[in-house]
Scaffold this active site. Structure first.
Site, PDB file in Angstrom:
ATOM      1  CG  HIS A 258      -2.761  -3.646  13.849  1.00  0.00           C
ATOM      2  ND1 HIS A 258      -2.675  -2.395  13.690  1.00  0.00           N
ATOM      3  CD2 HIS A 258      -2.101  -5.221  12.944  1.00  0.00           C
ATOM      4  CE1 HIS A 258      -2.020  -3.043  12.500  1.00  0.00           C
ATOM      5  NE2 HIS A 258      -1.705  -4.477  12.194  1.00  0.00           N
TER       6      HIS A 258
ATOM      7  CG  HIS B 128       1.573  -0.917  11.579  1.00  0.00           C
ATOM      8  ND1 HIS B 128       3.110  -0.977  11.779  1.00  0.00           N
ATOM      9  CD2 HIS B 128       0.565  -1.165  11.557  1.00  0.00           C
ATOM     10  CE1 HIS B 128       2.671  -2.743  10.652  1.00  0.00           C
ATOM     11  NE2 HIS B 128       0.834  -2.206  10.859  1.00  0.00           N
TER      12      HIS B 128
ATOM     13  CG  ASN C 197      -3.506  -5.649   5.394  1.00  0.00           C
ATOM     14  OD1 ASN C 197      -3.198  -6.537   4.327  1.00  0.00           O
ATOM     15  ND2 ASN C 197      -2.478  -5.503   6.162  1.00  0.00           N
TER      16      ASN C 197
ATOM     17  CB  SER D 250       2.966  -5.473   4.237  1.00  0.00           C
ATOM     18  OG  SER D 250       2.731  -7.508   4.744  1.00  0.00           O
TER      19      SER D 250
ATOM     20  CD  GLU E 148      -4.140   1.875  11.708  1.00  0.00           C
ATOM     21  OE1 GLU E 148      -3.996   1.089  11.227  1.00  0.00           O
ATOM     22  OE2 GLU E 148      -5.615   2.006  11.972  1.00  0.00           O
TER      23      GLU E 148
ATOM     24  CB  CYS F  38      -1.146   0.038   1.610  1.00  0.00           C
ATOM     25  SG  CYS F  38       0.206   0.317   3.000  1.00  0.00           S
TER      26      CYS F  38
ATOM     27  CG  HIS G 124       3.536  -8.554   8.941  1.00  0.00           C
ATOM     28  ND1 HIS G 124       3.859  -8.785  10.299  1.00  0.00           N
ATOM     29  CD2 HIS G 124       2.555  -7.817   8.960  1.00  0.00           C
ATOM     30  CE1 HIS G 124       3.148  -7.898  11.120  1.00  0.00           C
ATOM     31  NE2 HIS G 124       2.754  -7.341  10.725  1.00  0.00           N
TER      32      HIS G 124
END
Ligand code: SF4
Length: 284
Positions: free
Chosen positions: A129, A79, A225, A267, A131, A16, A45
């Site tokens: 997470h 994040h 995600n 990612s 974020e 992204c 990741h």
């Protein structure tokens, strides 16, 4: 004659914009010669990408404690982090570069704006997470993290409450959760902070599921995600494969499919996506 297998790759597959920018930034810093570059947590990741970054002098650390007494540059990844962690990071003596994605910043600003006006906060996302942990740090009054409408049913009543989404949240989950909160509290402000790249990726995945008899989701199982994309596919497509590498492709499943849709998490590097698509073609 038997029809050839079609493999359709989602246009949105791959990094992204937030992850792309963070990667460009750390690479530029590593070339800049200001000493070693550290990232707080892995930038992506993917083991291969992380090993490549290490070879370029960019190392991920799990906690700020690992950086005590060190010099160099510390990058806060896309994040984002809590304001406390940012203050601690800046107190370490390293040069700090904030690579928080502007779309995550938007969510942080929404939390802090309403928290400053005395609103409680509900974050629709994954509690553990990075974020979401960062977003929680921007709340001042009571703050709750719920994964969806079922958990929202267990929330207390609010006088006034602000609701935000983790940027990679599913639109449908967010909408249904907001409905539950609205049915129980009078003063609700909703900030739909799902980022456009995630929204587009999920919509495209839904679209692919309509015609594919097998969906392949490329990315890491540790990526929230990517797990959401897999959940969408499992709901809408007869068969779904989660592929962290080509070794995860089930040959029998692939061989029995006529139309294979491929989607990938934010990612997942292009090299991995190419590897999977080539393996799918070979299995044909
Ligand atoms: S998923 Fe969205 S918010 Fe998160 S880093 Fe990527 S573009 Fe930014």
């Amino acid at each position: 004659m038997e029809k050839a297998r079609e493999i359709i790759l989602a246009k949105s597959a791959g990094f992204c914009p937030g992850v792309k920018k963070a990667l460009e930034r750390v690479r530029k810093l590593a070339e800049g010669g200001q000493g070693p570059v550290f990232t707080l947590g892995p930038l992506v990741h993917n083991g291969q990408v992380l090993s490549g970054l290490e070879a370029e002098g960019i190392r991920a650390v799990e906690s700020l404690d690992e950086l005590k007494g060190k010099s160099g540059v510390l990058v806060l990844r896309a994040h984002g982090v809590t304001p406390e962690v940012e203050t601690q990071a800046r107190g370490l003596g390293l040069s700090v570069v904030d690579a928080t994605c502007p779309l995550v910043k938007k969510a942080q600003n929404a939390v802090s704006r309403y928290a400053a006006q005395g609103y409680d906060t509900v974050i629709v996302g994954d509690a553990g997470h990075a974020e979401v942990i960062g977003l929680v740090g921007y709340a001042k009054e009571r703050v709750f993290v719920v994964s969806g409408p079922e958990e929202a049913e267990k929330l207390p009543d609010f006088d006034k409450v602000s609701v935000v989404a983790q940027t990679t949240q599913e639109e449908d989950v967010f909408r249904k959760t907001v409905e539950v909160i609205k049915s129980r509290s009078k003063n609700v402000v909703v900030s739909d902070t799902i980022c456009k790249p995630s929204r587009d990726r999920q919509r495209e995945t839904v679209e692919l599921c309509r015609s594919a008899d097998l969906m392949v989701v490329v990315g890491s199982k540790k990526s929230a995600n990517t797990a959401r994309l897999a959940a969408i596919c499992r709901r809408l497509c007869p068969q779904t494969l989660f592929a962290e590498s080509a070794a995860d492709l089930d040959a029998a499943l692939v061989e029995s499919a006529r139309r294979v849709g491929v989607t990938a998490g934010a990612s997942a590097p292009d090299s991995l996506i190419r590897e999977i698509v080539s393996a799918l073609r070979r299995l044909g």
